[in-house]
Design a protein around this motif. Structure first.
Motif, PDB file in Angstrom:
ATOM      1  N   PRO A  69       0.838  -1.207   0.000  1.00 38.62           N
ATOM      2  CA  PRO A  69       0.000   0.000   0.000  1.00 38.62           C
ATOM      3  C   PRO A  69       0.871   1.254   0.000  1.00 38.62           C
ATOM      4  O   PRO A  69       1.511   1.588   1.006  1.00 38.62           O
ATOM      5  CB  PRO A  69      -0.801  -0.136   1.299  1.00 38.62           C
ATOM      6  CG  PRO A  69       0.075  -0.945   2.207  1.00 38.62           C
ATOM      7  CD  PRO A  69       0.887  -1.859   1.322  1.00 38.62           C
ATOM      8  N   THR A  70       0.895   1.959  -1.097  1.00 41.77           N
ATOM      9  CA  THR A  70       1.853   3.058  -1.265  1.00 41.77           C
ATOM     10  C   THR A  70       1.518   4.288  -0.430  1.00 41.77           C
ATOM     11  O   THR A  70       2.367   5.161  -0.253  1.00 41.77           O
ATOM     12  CB  THR A  70       1.943   3.458  -2.746  1.00 41.77           C
ATOM     13  OG1 THR A  70       0.632   3.836  -3.213  1.00 41.77           O
ATOM     14  CG2 THR A  70       2.464   2.293  -3.577  1.00 41.77           C
ATOM     15  N   GLY A  71       0.282   4.375   0.095  1.00 40.92           N
ATOM     16  CA  GLY A  71      -0.088   5.545   0.886  1.00 40.92           C
ATOM     17  C   GLY A  71       0.149   5.385   2.375  1.00 40.92           C
ATOM     18  O   GLY A  71      -0.143   6.308   3.142  1.00 40.92           O
ATOM     19  N   LEU A 107       2.000  -2.506  -6.583  1.00 39.20           N
ATOM     20  CA  LEU A 107       1.811  -1.268  -5.836  1.00 39.20           C
ATOM     21  C   LEU A 107       0.335  -0.903  -5.847  1.00 39.20           C
ATOM     22  O   LEU A 107      -0.270  -0.768  -6.908  1.00 39.20           O
ATOM     23  CB  LEU A 107       2.642  -0.144  -6.449  1.00 39.20           C
ATOM     24  CG  LEU A 107       4.154  -0.400  -6.541  1.00 39.20           C
ATOM     25  CD1 LEU A 107       4.858   0.773  -7.202  1.00 39.20           C
ATOM     26  CD2 LEU A 107       4.737  -0.682  -5.170  1.00 39.20           C
ATOM     27  N   SER A 109      -2.572   1.789  -4.482  1.00 42.94           N
ATOM     28  CA  SER A 109      -2.793   3.111  -3.898  1.00 42.94           C
ATOM     29  C   SER A 109      -3.630   2.983  -2.635  1.00 42.94           C
ATOM     30  O   SER A 109      -4.462   2.082  -2.502  1.00 42.94           O
ATOM     31  CB  SER A 109      -3.488   4.025  -4.911  1.00 42.94           C
ATOM     32  OG  SER A 109      -4.740   3.494  -5.278  1.00 42.94           O
ATOM     33  N   GLY A 110      -3.403   3.878  -1.693  1.00 43.13           N
ATOM     34  CA  GLY A 110      -4.157   3.854  -0.443  1.00 43.13           C
ATOM     35  C   GLY A 110      -3.271   3.527   0.743  1.00 43.13           C
ATOM     36  O   GLY A 110      -2.098   3.187   0.604  1.00 43.13           O
ATOM     37  N   GLU A 111      -3.856   3.637   1.938  1.00 46.77           N
ATOM     38  CA  GLU A 111      -3.104   3.471   3.171  1.00 46.77           C
ATOM     39  C   GLU A 111      -3.017   2.025   3.627  1.00 46.77           C
ATOM     40  O   GLU A 111      -2.144   1.682   4.421  1.00 46.77           O
ATOM     41  CB  GLU A 111      -3.743   4.314   4.283  1.00 46.77           C
ATOM     42  CG  GLU A 111      -3.689   5.817   4.008  1.00 46.77           C
ATOM     43  CD  GLU A 111      -4.309   6.617   5.136  1.00 46.77           C
ATOM     44  OE1 GLU A 111      -4.808   5.988   6.101  1.00 46.77           O
ATOM     45  OE2 GLU A 111      -4.292   7.852   5.065  1.00 46.77           O
ATOM     46  N   HIS A 121      -8.909  -2.388  -7.784  1.00 48.04           N
ATOM     47  CA  HIS A 121      -7.733  -2.621  -8.625  1.00 48.04           C
ATOM     48  C   HIS A 121      -8.030  -3.675  -9.690  1.00 48.04           C
ATOM     49  O   HIS A 121      -7.691  -3.498 -10.871  1.00 48.04           O
ATOM     50  CB  HIS A 121      -6.569  -3.055  -7.738  1.00 48.04           C
ATOM     51  CG  HIS A 121      -5.344  -3.478  -8.479  1.00 48.04           C
ATOM     52  ND1 HIS A 121      -4.475  -2.570  -9.058  1.00 48.04           N
ATOM     53  CD2 HIS A 121      -4.832  -4.719  -8.751  1.00 48.04           C
ATOM     54  CE1 HIS A 121      -3.491  -3.221  -9.645  1.00 48.04           C
ATOM     55  NE2 HIS A 121      -3.683  -4.523  -9.470  1.00 48.04           N
TER      56      HIS A 121
END
Length: 300
Positions: A69-71, A107, A109-111, A121
């Protein structure tokens, strides 16, 4: 308008990074529902094409990968360079670092990683392969319903595998069945599930060394596989070392042997699952101070 459904289209076996639990192995079943107009064959979408086209893109996107989670504030470094991904994930128990071919991760997106995030996704990916007559898509992710039976989440990598199991950080949500002297034992099942809760199962041969980061011991695993070089640093407390590769056949044998040592004179049969509806069976006992022969067979 017509609606078509496909249950158990595939199973996604993967691992993901969690802010408190660290690396978590998971297995989610994928169900599909499509709505639209019938084509000239009187079909919405041929089942054979669904299995070939949709299942393929779903498996390629998440299955046998590490989902990041990239965020998240835990992700302190994440870079793609020369076909490799490098990341550092810091959480209360320590640091998880990985260097691996980019194909071994995704990857997001999101926390955090959850069903909603992965569903969104996947839906974008699936829509791209649907025919024009399909206007609505419902994609559902769910765990296997095992009732009150124990299960555990584990991650691992199989360097000798010629497929995607060689990736150093993929995993499963797996049930376990233990029979003691022919009778099923929830006691032993729960004990083993607790031991392997959110665990990374590593092969001693792949252990490069143990290092201290902020006074916390971490194991570093490294191996070369057909897809490239894999490295993983993970807190020692979240690891379980075995002397063999971590195939489900070896895991079933390991559990059976350990149970026989802990309860001498009793015969054990272990059904160890690898995700959903597949796994291996092994038997173990200790008689007169000697380890009995372990029998192992696959179940699919």
């Amino acid at each position: 308008m017509a609606t078509l459904f496909v249950e158990n289209l595939t199973v996604l076996d993967f691992s993901y990074l969690h802010a408190k639990r660290g690396m978590v192995g998971e297995s989610w079943i994928v169900d599909l529902e499509l709505t639209g107009t019938l084509d000239e064959q009187g079909m919405l979408f041929d089942f054979g094409h669904i299995k070939k086209a949709v299942k393929k893109v779903v498996d390629q996107s998440v299955d046998h990968r590490l989902v990041i989670p990239t965020g998240s504030s835990c992700l302190h470094h994440c870079a793609l360079q020369d076909g490799q991904i490098q990341l550092d994930w810091r959480y209360p128990q320590g640091t998880i670092s990985m260097k691996a071919p980019a194909c071994s991760s995704v990857l997001l997106s999101g926390e955090e990683v959850n069903k909603s995030a992965i569903t969104l996704h996947l839906m974008d990916i699936v829509r791209a392969v649907l025919p024009d007559n399909v206007s609505e898509l419902v994609l559902t992710l769910r765990e296997e319903d095992v009732g009150t039976a124990p299960f555990y989440h584990y991650s691992h990598g199989l360097k000798k595998h010629d497929g995607n199991c060689q990736r150093i950080a993929h995993g499963h949500r797996s049930g376990i069945q233990v029979f003691e002297n022919g009778r099923r034992s929830r006691y032993w099942e729960k004990l083993w599930a607790d031991r392997w809760e959110d665990i990374y199962i590593g092969t001693r041969e792949d252990l490069e060394g143990t290092y201290f980061l902020d006074e916390v011991p971490h194991h570093r695993f490294r191996y070369q596989a057909p897809q490239g070089q894999f490295e993983l640093l993970i807190p020692e407390d979240h690891c379980y070392l075995i002397d063999t590769d971590s195939t489900v056949e070896y895991l079933a044998e390991h559990i059976a042997a350990q149970l026989a040592q802990e309860a001498p004179g009793k015969a054990f049969k272990v059904r160890a699952f690898e995700g959903v509806a597949k796994g291996a069976v092994a038997e173990g006992f200790i008689a007169n101070g000697r380890q009995g022969r372990l029998n192992e067979r696959l179940m699919y």
